[in-house]
Write a protein that holds these residues in place. Structure first.
Motif, PDB file in Angstrom:
ATOM      1  N   TYR A  37       0.857  -1.169   0.000  1.00 25.93           N
ATOM      2  CA  TYR A  37       0.000   0.000   0.000  1.00 25.93           C
ATOM      3  C   TYR A  37       0.900   1.227   0.000  1.00 25.93           C
ATOM      4  N   ARG A  38       0.331   2.359  -0.350  1.00 27.41           N
ATOM      5  CA  ARG A  38       1.112   3.585  -0.296  1.00 27.41           C
ATOM      6  C   ARG A  38       0.244   4.739   0.183  1.00 27.41           C
ATOM      7  N   GLN A  39       0.932   5.720   0.756  1.00 26.32           N
ATOM      8  CA  GLN A  39       0.247   6.905   1.237  1.00 26.32           C
ATOM      9  C   GLN A  39       1.076   8.126   0.892  1.00 26.32           C
ATOM     10  N   ALA A  40       0.505   8.971   0.065  1.00 28.19           N
ATOM     11  CA  ALA A  40       1.142  10.232  -0.304  1.00 28.19           C
ATOM     12  C   ALA A  40       0.684  11.315   0.669  1.00 28.19           C
ATOM     13  N   PRO A  41       1.459  12.388   0.807  1.00 26.78           N
ATOM     14  CA  PRO A  41       1.069  13.469   1.727  1.00 26.78           C
ATOM     15  C   PRO A  41      -0.325  14.001   1.421  1.00 26.78           C
ATOM     16  N   GLY A  42      -1.153  14.069   2.459  1.00 30.20           N
ATOM     17  CA  GLY A  42      -2.494  14.609   2.306  1.00 30.20           C
ATOM     18  C   GLY A  42      -3.490  13.666   1.670  1.00 30.20           C
ATOM     19  N   LYS A  43      -3.075  12.422   1.427  1.00 33.88           N
ATOM     20  CA  LYS A  43      -3.966  11.464   0.786  1.00 33.88           C
ATOM     21  C   LYS A  43      -4.149  10.237   1.673  1.00 33.88           C
ATOM     22  N   GLN A  44      -5.200   9.478   1.374  1.00 31.37           N
ATOM     23  CA  GLN A  44      -5.443   8.248   2.121  1.00 31.37           C
ATOM     24  C   GLN A  44      -4.531   7.137   1.618  1.00 31.37           C
ATOM     25  N   ARG A  45      -4.303   6.185   2.497  1.00 29.46           N
ATOM     26  CA  ARG A  45      -3.525   5.015   2.105  1.00 29.46           C
ATOM     27  C   ARG A  45      -4.321   4.234   1.061  1.00 29.46           C
ATOM     28  N   GLU A  46      -3.633   3.778   0.027  1.00 32.19           N
ATOM     29  CA  GLU A  46      -4.297   3.056  -1.048  1.00 32.19           C
ATOM     30  C   GLU A  46      -3.535   1.780  -1.402  1.00 32.19           C
ATOM     31  N   LEU A  47      -4.288   0.804  -1.885  1.00 26.58           N
ATOM     32  CA  LEU A  47      -3.679  -0.439  -2.333  1.00 26.58           C
ATOM     33  C   LEU A  47      -2.888  -0.186  -3.615  1.00 26.58           C
ATOM     34  N   VAL A  48      -1.678  -0.730  -3.657  1.00 25.30           N
ATOM     35  CA  VAL A  48      -0.865  -0.695  -4.868  1.00 25.30           C
ATOM     36  C   VAL A  48      -0.949  -2.044  -5.572  1.00 25.30           C
ATOM     37  N   ALA A  49      -0.624  -3.107  -4.850  1.00 22.18           N
ATOM     38  CA  ALA A  49      -0.640  -4.449  -5.427  1.00 22.18           C
ATOM     39  C   ALA A  49      -0.756  -5.464  -4.303  1.00 22.18           C
ATOM     40  N   ARG A  50      -1.345  -6.599  -4.645  1.00 21.18           N
ATOM     41  CA  ARG A  50      -1.577  -7.624  -3.640  1.00 21.18           C
ATOM     42  C   ARG A  50      -1.456  -8.991  -4.299  1.00 21.18           C
ATOM     43  N   ILE A  51      -0.932  -9.959  -3.535  1.00 21.76           N
ATOM     44  CA  ILE A  51      -0.830 -11.323  -4.042  1.00 21.76           C
ATOM     45  C   ILE A  51      -1.326 -12.253  -2.950  1.00 21.76           C
ATOM     46  N   ILE A  52      -2.219 -13.160  -3.330  1.00 22.70           N
ATOM     47  CA  ILE A  52      -2.764 -14.072  -2.332  1.00 22.70           C
ATOM     48  C   ILE A  52      -2.060 -15.429  -2.411  1.00 22.70           C
ATOM     49  N   SER A  53      -2.402 -16.333  -1.518  1.00 23.55           N
ATOM     50  CA  SER A  53      -1.673 -17.585  -1.399  1.00 23.55           C
ATOM     51  C   SER A  53      -1.722 -18.422  -2.683  1.00 23.55           C
ATOM     52  N   SER A  54      -2.777 -18.268  -3.469  1.00 24.25           N
ATOM     53  CA  SER A  54      -2.890 -19.019  -4.727  1.00 24.25           C
ATOM     54  C   SER A  54      -1.970 -18.463  -5.807  1.00 24.25           C
ATOM     55  N   ARG A  56      -2.643 -15.484  -7.163  1.00 23.66           N
ATOM     56  CA  ARG A  56      -3.399 -14.480  -7.908  1.00 23.66           C
ATOM     57  C   ARG A  56      -3.011 -13.083  -7.424  1.00 23.66           C
ATOM     58  N   THR A  57      -2.939 -12.168  -8.361  1.00 28.73           N
ATOM     59  CA  THR A  57      -2.525 -10.800  -8.039  1.00 28.73           C
ATOM     60  C   THR A  57      -3.598  -9.807  -8.461  1.00 28.73           C
ATOM     61  N   ASN A  58      -3.573  -8.661  -7.814  1.00 25.91           N
ATOM     62  CA  ASN A  58      -4.362  -7.543  -8.296  1.00 25.91           C
ATOM     63  C   ASN A  58      -3.584  -6.260  -8.075  1.00 25.91           C
ATOM     64  N   TYR A  59      -3.851  -5.294  -8.944  1.00 24.27           N
ATOM     65  CA  TYR A  59      -3.101  -4.041  -8.970  1.00 24.27           C
ATOM     66  C   TYR A  59      -4.050  -2.853  -9.028  1.00 24.27           C
ATOM     67  N   ALA A  60      -3.573  -1.747  -8.494  1.00 27.60           N
ATOM     68  CA  ALA A  60      -4.272  -0.492  -8.712  1.00 27.60           C
ATOM     69  C   ALA A  60      -4.169  -0.150 -10.192  1.00 27.60           C
ATOM     70  N   ASP A  61      -5.209   0.462 -10.715  1.00 32.71           N
ATOM     71  CA  ASP A  61      -5.209   0.808 -12.141  1.00 32.71           C
ATOM     72  C   ASP A  61      -4.023   1.698 -12.495  1.00 32.71           C
ATOM     73  N   SER A  62      -3.632   2.556 -11.569  1.00 35.99           N
ATOM     74  CA  SER A  62      -2.578   3.532 -11.839  1.00 35.99           C
ATOM     75  C   SER A  62      -1.201   2.893 -12.014  1.00 35.99           C
ATOM     76  N   VAL A  63      -1.045   1.633 -11.586  1.00 34.08           N
ATOM     77  CA  VAL A  63       0.277   1.003 -11.685  1.00 34.08           C
ATOM     78  C   VAL A  63       0.294  -0.194 -12.618  1.00 34.08           C
ATOM     79  N   LYS A  64      -0.845  -0.565 -13.152  1.00 38.87           N
ATOM     80  CA  LYS A  64      -0.899  -1.725 -14.048  1.00 38.87           C
ATOM     81  C   LYS A  64       0.028  -1.513 -15.245  1.00 38.87           C
ATOM     82  N   GLY A  65       0.793  -2.559 -15.542  1.00 39.73           N
ATOM     83  CA  GLY A  65       1.730  -2.474 -16.652  1.00 39.73           C
ATOM     84  C   GLY A  65       3.076  -1.883 -16.283  1.00 39.73           C
ATOM     85  N   ARG A  66       3.165  -1.275 -15.099  1.00 38.73           N
ATOM     86  CA  ARG A  66       4.434  -0.679 -14.668  1.00 38.73           C
ATOM     87  C   ARG A  66       5.016  -1.393 -13.446  1.00 38.73           C
ATOM     88  N   PHE A  67       4.158  -1.831 -12.559  1.00 43.44           N
ATOM     89  CA  PHE A  67       4.593  -2.499 -11.321  1.00 43.44           C
ATOM     90  C   PHE A  67       4.297  -3.988 -11.403  1.00 43.44           C
TER      91      PHE A  67
END
Length: 119
Positions: A37-54, A56-67
Protein backbone atom coordinates in the motif's frame (compact mmCIF):
# COMPACT_ATOMS: atom_id res chain seq x y z
CA UNK A 1 3.77 -11.64 17.00
CA UNK A 2 4.64 -10.96 13.39
CA UNK A 3 7.17 -8.44 12.13
CA UNK A 4 7.41 -7.06 8.61
CA UNK A 5 10.66 -5.45 7.53
CA UNK A 6 10.76 -3.44 4.33
CA UNK A 7 13.69 -2.26 2.26
CA UNK A 8 14.44 -0.79 -1.13
CA UNK A 9 12.94 2.67 -1.06
CA UNK A 10 14.80 5.79 -2.05
CA UNK A 11 15.11 8.63 -4.51
CA UNK A 12 14.78 7.89 -8.22
CA UNK A 13 14.44 10.01 -11.34
CA UNK A 14 11.25 9.95 -13.41
CA UNK A 15 11.25 6.93 -15.68
CA UNK A 16 13.49 5.00 -13.32
CA UNK A 17 12.96 1.78 -11.41
CA UNK A 18 13.03 0.57 -7.83
CA UNK A 19 12.48 -2.78 -6.19
CA UNK A 20 10.90 -2.99 -2.76
CA UNK A 21 11.31 -6.02 -0.53
CA UNK A 22 9.43 -7.11 2.55
CA UNK A 23 10.13 -10.10 4.77
CA UNK A 24 7.80 -11.44 7.43
CA UNK A 25 9.04 -13.16 10.55
CA UNK A 26 7.61 -14.45 13.80
CA UNK A 27 5.20 -17.16 14.85
CA UNK A 28 3.66 -17.67 11.42
CA UNK A 29 1.47 -20.65 10.60
CA UNK A 30 0.59 -19.44 7.14
CA UNK A 31 0.43 -16.27 5.09
CA UNK A 32 -2.87 -15.75 3.32
CA UNK A 33 -1.91 -12.64 1.40
CA UNK A 34 0.83 -10.07 1.10
CA UNK A 35 0.72 -6.71 -0.52
CA UNK A 36 1.89 -3.16 -0.83
CA UNK A 37 0.00 0.00 0.00
CA UNK A 38 1.11 3.58 -0.30
CA UNK A 39 0.25 6.91 1.24
CA UNK A 40 1.14 10.23 -0.30
CA UNK A 41 1.07 13.47 1.73
CA UNK A 42 -2.49 14.61 2.31
CA UNK A 43 -3.97 11.46 0.79
CA UNK A 44 -5.44 8.25 2.12
CA UNK A 45 -3.52 5.01 2.10
CA UNK A 46 -4.30 3.06 -1.05
CA UNK A 47 -3.68 -0.44 -2.33
CA UNK A 48 -0.86 -0.69 -4.87
CA UNK A 49 -0.64 -4.45 -5.43
CA UNK A 50 -1.58 -7.62 -3.64
CA UNK A 51 -0.83 -11.32 -4.04
CA UNK A 52 -2.76 -14.07 -2.33
CA UNK A 53 -1.67 -17.59 -1.40
CA UNK A 54 -2.89 -19.02 -4.73
CA UNK A 55 -0.61 -16.62 -6.56
CA UNK A 56 -3.40 -14.48 -7.91
CA UNK A 57 -2.53 -10.80 -8.04
CA UNK A 58 -4.36 -7.54 -8.30
CA UNK A 59 -3.10 -4.04 -8.97
CA UNK A 60 -4.27 -0.49 -8.71
CA UNK A 61 -5.21 0.81 -12.14
CA UNK A 62 -2.58 3.53 -11.84
CA UNK A 63 0.28 1.00 -11.69
CA UNK A 64 -0.90 -1.72 -14.05
CA UNK A 65 1.73 -2.47 -16.65
CA UNK A 66 4.43 -0.68 -14.67
CA UNK A 67 4.59 -2.50 -11.32
CA UNK A 68 4.92 -6.20 -10.68
CA UNK A 69 4.39 -8.01 -7.38
CA UNK A 70 5.96 -11.36 -6.60
CA UNK A 71 6.34 -13.58 -3.60
CA UNK A 72 8.86 -16.06 -2.20
CA UNK A 73 6.90 -18.41 0.03
CA UNK A 74 10.03 -20.09 1.37
CA UNK A 75 11.29 -16.75 2.66
CA UNK A 76 7.89 -15.32 3.65
CA UNK A 77 8.82 -12.40 1.44
CA UNK A 78 7.08 -10.18 -1.08
CA UNK A 79 8.63 -7.91 -3.67
CA UNK A 80 7.42 -4.98 -5.71
CA UNK A 81 9.24 -4.19 -8.92
CA UNK A 82 8.39 -0.63 -9.92
CA UNK A 83 9.24 0.58 -13.42
CA UNK A 84 8.54 3.77 -15.33
CA UNK A 85 8.15 5.67 -12.08
CA UNK A 86 6.65 9.13 -12.12
CA UNK A 87 6.10 11.89 -9.59
CA UNK A 88 2.64 10.58 -8.73
CA UNK A 89 4.27 7.42 -7.36
CA UNK A 90 5.98 9.43 -4.62
CA UNK A 91 4.69 8.13 -1.30
CA UNK A 92 5.49 6.05 1.74
CA UNK A 93 5.05 2.42 0.75
CA UNK A 94 3.82 -0.03 3.37
CA UNK A 95 4.05 -3.78 3.30
CA UNK A 96 0.97 -5.65 4.50
CA UNK A 97 0.46 -9.29 5.35
CA UNK A 98 -2.61 -11.27 6.37
CA UNK A 99 -1.17 -13.98 8.58
CA UNK A 100 -2.44 -16.92 10.58
CA UNK A 101 -0.65 -17.32 13.91
CA UNK A 102 -1.44 -19.17 17.13
CA UNK A 103 -3.70 -16.24 17.97
CA UNK A 104 -5.67 -16.60 14.75
CA UNK A 105 -5.90 -14.47 11.64
CA UNK A 106 -4.25 -11.07 11.85
CA UNK A 107 -3.44 -8.08 9.68
CA UNK A 108 0.12 -6.80 9.97
CA UNK A 109 1.97 -3.75 8.65
CA UNK A 110 5.55 -2.77 8.08
CA UNK A 111 7.01 0.53 9.19
CA UNK A 112 6.96 2.01 5.70
CA UNK A 113 9.64 2.97 3.22
CA UNK A 114 9.82 6.29 1.39
CA UNK A 115 9.82 6.35 -2.39
CA UNK A 116 10.53 9.74 -3.96
CA UNK A 117 10.42 10.26 -7.70
CA UNK A 118 12.07 13.53 -8.64
CA UNK A 119 14.58 14.97 -11.05
Amino acid sequence: QVQLVESGGGLVQPGGSLRLSCAASGSIFSINAMGWYRQAPGKQRELVARIISSGRTNYADSVKGRFSISRDNAKNAVYLQMNSLNAEDTAVYYCNAVVTTVLGLGDYWGQGTQVTVSS
